[in-house]
Write an enzyme that holds these catalytic residues in place. Structure first.
Site, PDB file in Angstrom:
ATOM      1  N   HIS A  68      86.822   0.819  46.018  1.00  0.00           N
ATOM      2  CA  HIS A  68      86.835   2.342  46.061  1.00  0.00           C
ATOM      3  C   HIS A  68      87.652   2.733  44.882  1.00  0.00           C
ATOM      4  CE1 HIS A  68      85.432   3.179  50.201  1.00  0.00           C
ATOM      5  NE2 HIS A  68      85.480   2.156  50.192  1.00  0.00           N
ATOM      6  N   ASP A 105      91.548   7.887  38.843  1.00  0.00           N
ATOM      7  CA  ASP A 105      91.038   8.000  40.249  1.00  0.00           C
ATOM      8  C   ASP A 105      89.788   7.214  40.159  1.00  0.00           C
ATOM      9  OD1 ASP A 105      91.627   8.514  43.010  1.00  0.00           O
ATOM     10  OD2 ASP A 105      92.231  10.590  42.523  1.00  0.00           O
TER      11      ASP A 105
HETATM   12  P1  ADQ Z   1      92.434   8.413  48.159  1.00  0.00           P
HETATM   13  O1  ADQ Z   1      93.180   7.944  46.760  1.00  0.00           O
HETATM   14  O2  ADQ Z   1      93.024   8.692  49.292  1.00  0.00           O
HETATM   15  O3  ADQ Z   1      91.049   7.303  48.298  1.00  0.00           O
HETATM   16  P2  ADQ Z   1      90.564  10.982  47.835  1.00  0.00           P
HETATM   17  O4  ADQ Z   1      89.458  10.259  47.160  1.00  0.00           O
HETATM   18  O5  ADQ Z   1      91.252  12.359  47.436  1.00  0.00           O
HETATM   19  O6  ADQ Z   1      91.784   9.883  47.583  1.00  0.00           O
HETATM   20  O7  ADQ Z   1      90.530  11.120  49.375  1.00  0.00           O
HETATM   21  C1  ADQ Z   1      91.512  11.597  50.140  1.00  0.00           C
HETATM   22  C2  ADQ Z   1      91.030  12.134  51.478  1.00  0.00           C
HETATM   23  O8  ADQ Z   1      92.137  12.522  52.310  1.00  0.00           O
HETATM   24  C3  ADQ Z   1      90.387  13.469  51.094  1.00  0.00           C
HETATM   25  O9  ADQ Z   1      89.273  13.413  51.957  1.00  0.00           O
HETATM   26  C4  ADQ Z   1      91.390  14.558  51.571  1.00  0.00           C
HETATM   27  O10 ADQ Z   1      90.646  15.638  51.981  1.00  0.00           O
HETATM   28  C5  ADQ Z   1      92.262  13.822  52.376  1.00  0.00           C
HETATM   29  N1  ADQ Z   1      93.674  14.413  52.478  1.00  0.00           N
HETATM   30  C6  ADQ Z   1      94.236  14.294  51.545  1.00  0.00           C
HETATM   31  N2  ADQ Z   1      95.587  14.946  51.532  1.00  0.00           N
HETATM   32  C7  ADQ Z   1      95.468  15.384  52.950  1.00  0.00           C
HETATM   33  C8  ADQ Z   1      96.426  15.965  53.616  1.00  0.00           C
HETATM   34  N3  ADQ Z   1      97.696  16.358  53.288  1.00  0.00           N
HETATM   35  N4  ADQ Z   1      96.107  16.183  55.064  1.00  0.00           N
HETATM   36  C9  ADQ Z   1      94.721  15.940  55.314  1.00  0.00           C
HETATM   37  N5  ADQ Z   1      93.926  15.069  54.484  1.00  0.00           N
HETATM   38  C10 ADQ Z   1      94.190  14.752  53.253  1.00  0.00           C
HETATM   39  C11 ADQ Z   1      90.656   6.311  47.759  1.00  0.00           C
HETATM   40  C12 ADQ Z   1      90.396   6.291  46.168  1.00  0.00           C
HETATM   41  C13 ADQ Z   1      89.740   7.607  45.606  1.00  0.00           C
HETATM   42  C14 ADQ Z   1      88.168   7.217  46.509  1.00  0.00           C
HETATM   43  C15 ADQ Z   1      88.257   7.234  47.985  1.00  0.00           C
HETATM   44  C16 ADQ Z   1      87.021   6.988  48.514  1.00  0.00           C
HETATM   45  O11 ADQ Z   1      91.713   6.256  45.584  1.00  0.00           O
HETATM   46  O12 ADQ Z   1      89.474   7.550  44.290  1.00  0.00           O
HETATM   47  O13 ADQ Z   1      87.605   8.723  45.985  1.00  0.00           O
HETATM   48  O14 ADQ Z   1      89.180   6.039  48.265  1.00  0.00           O
HETATM   49  O15 ADQ Z   1      86.253   5.903  48.101  1.00  0.00           O
END
Ligand code: ADQ
Length: 462
Positions: free
Chosen positions: A156, A364
């Protein structure tokens, strides 16, 4: 049809999956299709001599098997090798790599133990899908138990170029263990290229047609499968009557000011201090935005036991305080910083109610927030996505305003452009972006990965 076995560090709580988001729901759907098993850590940390018996619960015909970690395993495998070594290194942040030899031992031990427990549950018709950096050597451990079924791995987070990866202690072993899989999936073609460069430059391997990659006497499929979201569920959440009411309230309270939104886990990879500095620069370069624009940053804490995370929290609180002190007034707070998780429907409404979505990670894997921001917009008045070139999502989302997150002037200028962009341009960009997000949604990700895994060649029994 094969039964699917999903393995991840943490198992999603399927009771609340609809709130916890796209990935859990997408995997749940795949697990339901032909019956499934989800295996992983239950989130509990027990004494070092406590029994580590797996616990089975059934949920809608899915077997969920979880195991605890001992205190020592938590410190070495989870906090140590996974989050103080692999997480910073794979995000190109070697300055934050904090290595101790006990970490690697713990990482190997937990992967070996989980494999031993899981091997007893795997049948000859199963297909296994392992997720993320915590579990890289899991397949090689499963093979030691005679497991010959197809096993796929999806990373991921990013895979860095060889010059960065070689700083990881025992990188050669780590990469060799990846060759026990039949298929490795990365987020972007850049990650695939980095992996294949390592294989050819450091491991004497070769890359054949279609990405078939050979080394250590094995040949495996390697491809990118950019992860996506469930577009309709985000759109619907952003357009319920409650969401409408919330957006109205926001607009009234903000006296029709414009809002820029950022939503990230509080992690040093997300570029949050640089983002706040860029917002300050926006106010300096374009003072017409003073009292007119607010940055809402939602950043719930994670991994607080790792020192680098406590430091970033302090830095962020200091910066938002300084900007609010310098520019704020009785009736305007420039930065609104919310340090907790927010329900997904509220997030969707916040996305829709914001003129610009600011997604500026320093690195990311993909970044799902960028895709969620697009999905939540109203086509009749869409906001503008500002996206770091270092997010995996930038490889596909070309119509976003692509920025260099290290360059505060570049990001400030993009914010100014987004806030003043004419409707026609906003609509055109949004339409093109939505098409891309839809074409590669979470279902497409899951189906292409599992389809490719089912087409892999000879299984590799030990
Ligand atoms: P993350 O680093 O966690 O994931 P991201 O892809 O942005 O990053 O996913 C975060 C998820 O958590 C999103 O669905 C978002 O809406 C939710 N989220 C963030 N802040 C929140 C909050 N305050 N309250 C509720 N929900 C919140 C890791 C990798 C990424 C990759 C994903 C999926 O780091 O690069 O895209 O896995 O593979």
């Amino acid at each position: 049809m094969s039964r699917l076995v999903v393995v991840s560090n943490r198992v999603a709580d399927l009771e609340t999956a609809s709130q916890s988001g796209g990935l859990a729901v997408a995997l749940e759907a795949a697990l339901k299709e032909n019956g499934g098993l989800w295996f992983g850590w239950d989130g509990n940390v027990v004494e070092d001599d406590a029994p580590l018996t797996p616990r089975l619960i059934e949920h809608n015909a899915i077997d969920i098997v979880t195991v605890p970690l001992t205190r020592n395993e938590y410190e070495t495998y989870y906090l140590g090798y996974s989050n103080k070594v692999l997480w910073p290194s794979l995000h190109y942040r070697l300055g934050l790599l904090d290595y101790q030899s006990t970490f690697l031992e713990g990482y190997r031990r937990v992967n070996a133990r989980m494999a031993e427990q899981l091997a007893k549950l795997i049948g000859p018709q199963d297909v296994v899908w392992v997720h993320d950096y915590h579990l890289i050597p899991l397949a090689s451990e499963l093979r030691k138990h005679g497991i010959g079924v197809r096993i796929g791995f999806f990373l991921h987070i990013p895979f860095p170029p060889p010059d960065v990866l070689v700083a990881v202690p025992d990188h050669a072993w780590l990469v060799e263990t990846l060759f026990a899989y039949d298929l490795i999936g990365f987020q972007t073609s850049g990650d695939v290229a980095n992996f294949q460069r390592y294989v050819t430059e450091q491991a004497g391997g070769t890359v054949g047609p279609g990405g078939q990659t050979s080394a250590f006497g094995r040949s495996i499929a390697v491809r990118c499968f950019p992860i996506g979201i469930d577009v309709d569920s985000i759109y619907e959440m952003a357009h319920t009557p409650q969401a409408e009411a919330q957006i109205q309230r926001l607009a009234q309270r903000a006296l029709n000011r414009m809002q820029i939104i950022g939503v990230d886990r509080l992690d040093y990879t997300k570029g949050l201090p640089d983002r706040l500095r860029a917002f300050r620069r926006l106010l300096e370069l374009y003072p017409g935005n003073i009292k007119r624009v607010t940055l809402m940053q939602v950043a719930p804490p994670t991994r607080e036991e790792v020192a680098a995370y406590a430091e970033i929290r302090q830095e962020l609180e200091g910066l938002s305080g300084a900007i609010n002190g310098e520019f704020g007034d009785f009736d305007w707070t420039p930065v609104r910083y919310i340090h907790r998780a927010v329900p997904r429907d509220t997030l969707a409404a916040l996305f829709r109610g914001s003129k610009a979505g600011l997604v500026t990670p320093l690195r990311d894997g993909m970044n799902l927030v960028a895709k969620e921001y697009i999905a939540a917009q109203d086509a009749a008045d869409p906001g503008v996505l500002i996206l770091s070139r270092f997010a995996g999502a930038a490889e596909d989302l070309e119509e976003a305003l692509i920025v260099n997150p290290y360059d505060v002037d570049d990001v400030a200028n993009a914010m100014q452009r987004a806030l003043n962009m004419p409707f026609e341009e906003r609509a055109e960009r949004h339409q093109a972006l939505l098409k891309r997000v839809r074409a590669r949604d979470v279902r497409h990700w899951r189906e292409t990965f599992l389809g490719a895994l089912s087409r892999t060649g000879q299984c590799q029994a030990a």
